[in-house]
Scaffold this motif. Structure first.
Motif, short mmCIF file in Angstrom:
data_model
loop_
_atom_site.label_atom_id
_atom_site.label_comp_id
_atom_site.label_asym_id
_atom_site.label_seq_id
_atom_site.Cartn_x
_atom_site.Cartn_y
_atom_site.Cartn_z
N ARG A 36 74.18 -30.30 51.64
CA ARG A 36 74.61 -31.44 50.81
C ARG A 36 75.97 -31.19 50.19
NH1 ARG A 36 69.09 -31.88 49.70
NH2 ARG A 36 69.08 -30.65 47.80
N GLU A 37 76.18 -29.99 49.66
CA GLU A 37 77.46 -29.67 49.03
C GLU A 37 78.58 -29.66 50.08
OE1 GLU A 37 78.40 -29.72 46.04
OE2 GLU A 37 80.45 -29.05 46.46
N LEU A 38 78.27 -29.14 51.25
CA LEU A 38 79.25 -29.12 52.34
C LEU A 38 79.67 -30.55 52.69
CD1 LEU A 38 80.65 -27.26 54.41
CD2 LEU A 38 78.64 -27.55 55.86
N LEU A 39 78.70 -31.46 52.74
CA LEU A 39 79.00 -32.86 53.07
C LEU A 39 79.94 -33.48 52.04
CD1 LEU A 39 75.61 -34.23 54.38
CD2 LEU A 39 77.82 -34.33 55.55
N ARG A 40 79.81 -33.05 50.79
CA ARG A 40 80.74 -33.56 49.76
C ARG A 40 82.15 -33.05 49.98
NH1 ARG A 40 76.07 -33.69 46.25
NH2 ARG A 40 76.01 -31.45 45.97
N GLN A 41 82.25 -31.88 50.64
CA GLN A 41 83.57 -31.23 50.76
C GLN A 41 84.26 -31.46 52.10
OE1 GLN A 41 83.97 -27.28 49.30
NE2 GLN A 41 82.40 -27.53 47.72
N LEU A 42 83.49 -31.81 53.14
CA LEU A 42 84.11 -31.97 54.46
C LEU A 42 84.94 -33.26 54.54
CD1 LEU A 42 81.44 -30.78 57.07
CD2 LEU A 42 83.63 -29.71 56.56
N PRO A 57 65.84 -23.73 52.59
CA PRO A 57 66.77 -23.18 51.57
C PRO A 57 68.22 -23.58 51.80
CG PRO A 57 65.33 -21.46 52.45
CD PRO A 57 65.16 -22.66 53.34
N ASP A 58 68.55 -23.98 53.02
CA ASP A 58 69.94 -24.33 53.36
C ASP A 58 70.33 -25.72 52.89
OD1 ASP A 58 68.93 -22.26 55.24
OD2 ASP A 58 70.99 -22.33 55.98
N ARG A 59 69.33 -26.56 52.60
CA ARG A 59 69.62 -27.99 52.41
C ARG A 59 70.56 -28.30 51.25
NH1 ARG A 59 63.60 -30.17 54.26
NH2 ARG A 59 63.74 -29.16 56.31
N PRO A 60 70.43 -27.64 50.09
CA PRO A 60 71.40 -27.92 49.01
C PRO A 60 72.84 -27.57 49.42
CG PRO A 60 69.57 -26.58 48.19
CD PRO A 60 69.40 -26.67 49.67
N PHE A 61 72.97 -26.53 50.26
CA PHE A 61 74.32 -26.13 50.70
C PHE A 61 74.87 -27.15 51.71
CE2 PHE A 61 72.15 -22.13 49.53
CZ PHE A 61 73.00 -21.72 48.51
N GLY A 105 61.32 -21.23 66.39
CA GLY A 105 60.02 -20.94 65.78
C GLY A 105 59.47 -22.13 65.06
N PRO A 106 58.19 -22.00 64.63
CA PRO A 106 57.52 -23.13 63.96
C PRO A 106 58.24 -23.57 62.69
CG PRO A 106 56.18 -21.11 63.88
CD PRO A 106 57.31 -20.84 64.81
N ASP A 107 58.82 -22.61 61.97
CA ASP A 107 59.57 -22.96 60.77
C ASP A 107 61.07 -22.90 61.04
OD1 ASP A 107 57.27 -23.32 59.18
OD2 ASP A 107 57.11 -21.15 58.94
N GLY A 108 61.44 -23.03 62.31
CA GLY A 108 62.85 -22.90 62.67
C GLY A 108 63.66 -24.12 62.30
N GLY A 109 64.93 -24.00 62.58
CA GLY A 109 65.85 -25.09 62.28
C GLY A 109 67.27 -24.56 62.31
N TRP A 110 68.20 -25.43 62.02
CA TRP A 110 69.59 -24.99 61.92
C TRP A 110 69.78 -24.15 60.67
CZ3 TRP A 110 72.46 -25.33 66.08
CH2 TRP A 110 72.13 -26.29 67.04
N GLU A 111 70.66 -23.17 60.76
CA GLU A 111 70.98 -22.32 59.62
C GLU A 111 72.45 -21.94 59.72
OE1 GLU A 111 68.70 -18.67 59.88
OE2 GLU A 111 70.00 -17.89 61.45
N PHE A 112 72.94 -21.33 58.64
CA PHE A 112 74.28 -20.79 58.65
C PHE A 112 74.20 -19.36 59.19
CE2 PHE A 112 74.27 -23.92 55.20
CZ PHE A 112 75.32 -24.73 55.60
#
Ligand SMILES: Nc1nc2c([nH]c(=O)n2[C@H]2C[C@H](O)[C@@H](COP(=O)(O)OP(=O)(O)OP(=O)(O)O)O2)c(=O)[nH]1
Length: 122
Positions: A116-122, A110-114, A22-29
């Motif tokens: 970022r945090e995931l990148l700190r932990q992987l 809305p997923d972007r802060p998560f 969709g127009p506002d689509g993207g990757w999500e969890f």
């Protein structure tokens, strides 16, 4: 305020993402709305079973809930696979991302802060 639970399924240092078109689509969890009487962890287990035919163990929260709209907030948890292989049932696409492939601009806002945090932990 209702919670949408997102699940960061991690295996061998890779995270599973689902594409929302969709127009506002993207990757999500993968995940969805918490139902009445359910804990967030229970909702995470149910949604991942429904959407991906996967059994998971829910781990730590990846940070405080983030606003999606005036009605919903997104809360993302880490999880590991207990049994199964992800099956494409509801999403346009599934993909395992390595940390160096994660570009938060390709994710729903809305997923972007998560991410970022995931990148700190992987
Ligand atoms: N599942 C999921 N939804 C997200 C994420 N980030 C984000 O903004 N959302 C939004 C998209 C949806 O508007 C909302 C709820 O997701 P959902 O999967 O339960 O809802 P849906 O619209 O697909 O299904 P439905 O309620 O129409 O049956 O949360 C995310 O990482 N995972």
């Amino acid at each position: 305020m209702q919670i949408v639970v997102g699940v960061a399924v991690v295996r061998d240092g890779l995270v599973l993402a689902a594409y929302r078109p969709g127009p506002d689509g993207g990757w999500e969890f993968p995940g969805g709305k918490v139902e009445p009487g359910e804990t967030e962890e229970q909702a995470a287990v149910r949604e991942i079973r429904e959407e991906l035919d996967l059994e998971i163990k829910v781990g730590a929260s990846l940070g405080p809930p983030v606003g999606i709209s005036d009605r919903y907030r997104l809360h993302v948890y880490l999880a590991s696979i207990v049994a199964g292989e992800p099956v494409l049932r509801e999403h346009a696409e599934l993909r395992w991302f390595a940390p160096d492939e994660l570009d938060e601009s390709e994710w729903l806002v809305p997923d972007r802060p998560f991410v970022r945090e995931l990148l700190r932990q992987l």
